[in-house]
Each structure stands twice: as structure tokens, then as C-alpha cells.
Enzyme design. Sequence first.
Site, mmCIF file in Angstrom:
data_model
loop_
_atom_site.group_PDB
_atom_site.id
_atom_site.type_symbol
_atom_site.label_atom_id
_atom_site.label_comp_id
_atom_site.label_asym_id
_atom_site.label_seq_id
_atom_site.Cartn_x
_atom_site.Cartn_y
_atom_site.Cartn_z
ATOM 1 N NE ARG A 55 3.293 62.634 2.045
ATOM 2 C CZ ARG A 55 1.952 62.690 1.920
ATOM 3 N NH1 ARG A 55 1.270 63.575 2.623
ATOM 4 N NH2 ARG A 55 1.320 61.876 1.096
ATOM 5 C CE1 TYR A 108 25.324 75.353 6.713
ATOM 6 C CE2 TYR A 108 23.169 75.597 5.707
ATOM 7 C CZ TYR A 108 24.343 74.893 5.860
ATOM 8 O OH TYR A 108 24.516 73.725 5.171
ATOM 9 C CG ASP A 181 20.044 78.404 12.670
ATOM 10 O OD1 ASP A 181 20.339 77.551 13.531
ATOM 11 O OD2 ASP A 181 20.282 78.245 11.458
ATOM 12 C CE LYS A 206 25.171 71.041 10.279
ATOM 13 N NZ LYS A 206 24.722 72.385 9.941
HETATM 14 C C1 LIG Z 1 23.925 73.035 8.932
HETATM 15 C C2 LIG Z 1 23.161 74.238 9.282
HETATM 16 C C3 LIG Z 1 21.896 74.486 8.721
HETATM 17 C C4 LIG Z 1 21.288 73.599 7.643
HETATM 18 O O1 LIG Z 1 20.986 72.344 8.135
HETATM 19 P P1 LIG Z 1 21.026 70.985 7.249
HETATM 20 O O2 LIG Z 1 20.687 69.944 8.254
HETATM 21 O O3 LIG Z 1 22.409 70.864 6.694
HETATM 22 O O4 LIG Z 1 20.008 71.139 6.175
HETATM 23 C C5 LIG Z 1 21.209 75.597 9.154
HETATM 24 N N1 LIG Z 1 21.729 76.452 10.076
HETATM 25 C C6 LIG Z 1 22.948 76.248 10.625
HETATM 26 C C7 LIG Z 1 23.457 77.193 11.638
HETATM 27 C C8 LIG Z 1 23.710 75.131 10.247
HETATM 28 O O5 LIG Z 1 24.914 74.965 10.787
#
Ligand SMILES: *Cc1c(COP(=O)(O)O)cnc(C)c1O
Length: 390
Positions: A55, A108, A181, A206
Site C-alpha cells: 500500500r 465528467y 483533468d 481511458k
Molecule cells: C472516466 C473519467 C473520470 C473518472 O475515472 P474512473 O477511472 O472511471 O474513475 C474522470 N474524468 C474523466 C474526464 C473521465 O472520462
Amino acid sequence: MSVPEKSAGGFDTRAIHAGQAFDPTTGAVIPPVYLTSTYVQDGIGGLRNGYEYSRGGNPTRTALETQLAALEGGIRGLSFASGLAAEDALLRTVLRPGDHVVIGNDVYGGTHRLIRRIFGEWGVTHSTVDTSDVAAVEAAIELGTTKVLWVETPSNPLMKISDIAALAEVGHEAGLVTVVDNTFASPALQQPISLGADVIVHSTTKYLGGHSDVIGGALVFAAGQEELAERVEFTQFAAGAVSGPFDAFLTSRGIKTLGIRMQRHSSNAHAIAERLVGHPGVARVLYPGLPTHPGHELAARQMSGFGGMISIELAGGAAAARRFAESTRVFQLAESLGGVESLVNYPSEMTHASVRGTEAEVPESIVRLSVGIEDVDDLLADIDQALAAL
Ligand SMILES: *Cc1c(COP(=O)(O)O)cnc(C)c1O
């Protein structure tokens, strides 16, 4: 034998080599996956390279974190079990009851839900604004109370482009943390730290992972944010939402082809966006690569490619949007994005169902495409047959 400097060179060289040195014991080109929860100590407290319990640290996670920092030009990368776990660790470290967050009105859905439903319960307030309007962001900031400015560009799913450099300047003047982000563009196409951002967030699920086979998240800190990085690293350790070694390995593996994948995602998406424009069933094509997109010039300035995400507003409203989303064949109907395979999503009832009825609601006429790296002719034929079904 000299060991090459692993974090030097151009973007693709760093993506392939940063943190990914060969195994000194065997010469294995790919560093081993350390599937271990704990580490033998040479006498009590005699740790080897600081590893004590996974961890707190695992070499496979360390390899990914080094690679992430090198990709974004940051001083520290941290890897988490999901994008939202990364966001939570950052926000929990920065915010206290009574603090305020300024967040884009088109982010998101899960980010909005986290801030509204989880942090709201702990006395954190927020304002949602159109972050492509710098003056609106300035007006929403409550000096001394606003601690975080949360920017997502291109935004999800309306593909709005926000001026990272201008917003970071506003954020710095207000003494808050400017977070970008960077999931949609990926560091292959956009480098927010070089534009002034303090912290980068990723859903590595992603484009970074890139193959729809692993959930993960990351934070990368800009130079000057050493103290914040240390505090968030403590939260990562103490709250525990780390990525496991196999997940970290899959993400590192995906990252090595990020640059070349983003080129193909971008060129395929461009061809599809152009095919969609002017079709009578399509009211608007939201793709920053089109000169008609309101954020086109800014995107051309702050991005080195326009990416693989397109949203479409169907002229026939909700019924047409649903029919289109259910008619494609190569584009599979699923949430998520950024993988090698093409996906179609109906945000108002899928990815953004959690923001229905809020100020971040997505119109029911919108369909979102995550354009994959298949042969472009097959993708175009699929779009044509789905449009013919409208
Ligand atoms: C999918 C997504 C998230 C969240 O990520 P997870 O891996 O699903 O927890 C945050 N920001 C954007 C732009 C996303 O597409």
C-alpha cells in the site's frame, strides 16, 4: 555498461523508457511485475530501497508513477485504483469544511457527483461555471474560500475548449489550486503543466491504458507543488486507494503506444467529423478540429492534435439520438472511451445519468463517439449506415 537517462528525450521516448529500465538481475527488457504485498526486511527496519508494504510502495507502481510524471512534465506522479480515487485523494487533502470549489458545468458526471454528493456532505460548496468563459470563472471565485479551480478541456461531453493558461493565471492570482483533468486530450496532445496548471488528473482507464482492460487513475504535480504532492502521497498511503501491481503494469504497457495511438484516434475522428457535417439528420458536430467549432483556434494553440472524441447533436432530438446510438455496429454501445475500439455512448442516460436534473445536465439529443483506431473506411461505413437508419 552505462544506463541511459530514462526520463530524457522526446515524448514517445519518455513514454517508452521513463521508469521502465530493464531488470538488472536478468536483463529482462520489461521490468518484472512485482506481485507482492510485503517485503522481507534485513533485520527490523532494514528495508531494501524503502519497500515495506505494497500500500505504501510497490516497484511496478513506482515504475508507472515515474512514467506518468515524465509524460506530463511534472515533479511527481501518483497512481490510484481509479480516476475518481485520484480525484478524491486530491480533494480530501486540499479541502476542509467551509471551502468552495469552482468546477466546469460540463465535466465528467462522476466528478460533479463526487464534489456535490460526497464533499457536499462534509460542508464543501461548489459553483458550476462555463470554464470556456474566463470572466465567468473569475466572477465565481470567492477569494479566500475557493480553494480549487477544476478545469476539464476538452469537456465531456460537449467538447468545449477552455484556456488553460488564462485560467491558471486567474487561479494563481486567487491563491488556489488549478487542476486540469487531461483525460480527453492525454499528454500526447496537451501539456497543461507547461501552460501553468498545478495538478493534472487522469482517468488512466481511458487513453493512457488505451485498451479498455483496466480501471485506474493518476495525479501529476507541477514544479512548485512539492509540498502538496507530499501531502497527497500521505493520503494515498493512509487512505489506501492505490493501484495494484498488475493494473499498474497494464497501464504502463498501454502508455508506451500512446503517442502513435493518439495520432490515429485524431485522424480517424477528423474524417468522421467531416463526414457528419452537413448531414440533414445532424444538427451540430462538436469536434474541436472543425474550423466552425467555437474553440477551434484555442485548441489549435494549446493542443497538438484534436483527439478522438466527437459529440453529435441529432436534429431529431432524443428519439433520433437513441436510434443512432443503437444502430451502429462497429461502434459498440458502451460507457467509457479512449480504447483502441470505437464506442458510442448516450450520455444523458449512460455516463451522465448522475447529473440529470442538475445544472450539469446533458441535452437528450447528444450522442458521444469515442473513435477507435480501426480502419477509417469501416468506421465511415458504419456511421453512414447509422445515419441512413435515422
Ligand atoms: C472516466 C473519467 C473520470 C473518472 O475515472 P474512473 O477511472 O472511471 O474513475 C474522470 N474524468 C474523466 C474526464 C473521465 O472520462
